[in-house]
Design a protein around this motif. Structure first.
Motif, PDB file in Angstrom:
ATOM      1  N   ARG A 100       9.369   2.554 -10.523  1.00 17.91           N
ATOM      2  CA  ARG A 100       8.727   3.254  -9.401  1.00 17.91           C
ATOM      3  C   ARG A 100       9.628   3.286  -8.172  1.00 17.91           C
ATOM      4  O   ARG A 100       9.621   4.256  -7.403  1.00 17.91           O
ATOM      5  N   ILE A 101      10.410   2.228  -7.970  1.00 17.96           N
ATOM      6  CA  ILE A 101      11.347   2.204  -6.842  1.00 17.96           C
ATOM      7  C   ILE A 101      12.401   3.289  -7.012  1.00 17.96           C
ATOM      8  O   ILE A 101      12.704   4.030  -6.066  1.00 17.96           O
ATOM      9  N   LEU A 149       4.327   2.277  -2.849  1.00 21.05           N
ATOM     10  CA  LEU A 149       4.592   1.177  -3.786  1.00 21.05           C
ATOM     11  C   LEU A 149       3.493   0.126  -3.761  1.00 21.05           C
ATOM     12  O   LEU A 149       3.072  -0.379  -4.801  1.00 21.05           O
TER      13      LEU A 149
END
Length: 240
Positions: free
Chosen positions: A86-87, A158
């Motif tokens: 996801r980063i 996030l």
């Protein structure tokens, strides 16, 4: 040693800290006197700091002299691999891919799109801080960013529940770099440790060979002084 806490921290909550130092023994003397930490156990290349028997941070020896002398904040996650993906997707980078730290957990290092470095911690036997939010322990992490709106979007996506959910108890904020530092300072996280008396703590830092960079000054979350230790690692002391 297994840590006896009821549960791990929710994803996006700061749950651990470490410092990379050239001289770990000197770090033990500095932080032991400043915060009352004791050091009895080594886990791989790191030694754990404890306050009244509970883990509060780790000091590690730099394996390469070119590495920065820094404090790093680690955010909890149940899935370091998934969070790393996801980063990447959100425009950040994964500097050190998730890897096991013995049977303690899984660690990784990442950066946000502006380059501020932070850690990920997926717990196994080590859940994170045994104590926090009190003198001598982690109190706050402030992200000094060039674009705070972009930072809010990145970290909000996030770690939405930890920052904005119905039970949110965020332990980090976002502020422009220029609020405290020269405009050319790179974006970074500044770890804050709780103290009972900010002015007295700054005096102790000076006496121990550290340096006061800024403060004390008032913020929405308390009175802050920004310092470096006697090896150049920056951190802040926070009087609530």
């Amino acid at each position: 040693m297994a840590e006896n806490r009821a549960s791990a921290y929710r994803e996006g909550v700061p749950c651990w800290l470490d410092a990379q130092l050239a001289d770990v023994a000197a770090g033990e003397r500095f932080y032991g006197e400043l915060f009352g930490w004791t050091f009895k156990e080594a886990y791989g290349p790191s030694v754990w700091a404890r306050l009244d028997g509970e883990p509060v941070a780790a000091l590690g020896r730099k394996t390469d002299g070119r590495m920065p002398t820094v404090w790093t904040v680690y955010f909890a996650t149940p899935d370091a691999e998934g969070l790393a993906d996801r980063i990447w997707a959100a425009g950040g980078q994964v500097v050190t891919a998730p890897m096991p730290v013995g049977d303690l957990g899984v660690a990784a290092l990442a950066t946000d799109p502006e380059g501020a470095v932070f850690g990920l911690w997926q717990p196994d036997r080590h859940l994170g801080f045994g104590r926090r939010h009190e003198p001598g322990t982690f109190a706050w992490a402030e992200l000094y960013a060039r674009d705070t709106e972009a930072a809010n979007t990145f970290y909000g996506d996030l770690f939405h529940d930890a920052l904005f959910g119905p039970d949110a108890d965020p332990d980090f904020g976002r502020a422009p770099v220029s609020d405290v530092f020269p405009a050319e300072m790179p974006p970074h996280f500044l770890v804050h440790f709780g103290v009972a008396d900010c002015a007295a703590a700054l005096g102790t830092v000076n006496r121990l060979g550290g340096r006061v960079q800024a403060g004390p000054f008032d913020t929405s979350y308390g009175t802050v002084g920004v310092v470096t230790d006697n090896q150049g690692a920056s951190f802040a002391v926070l009087q609530r």
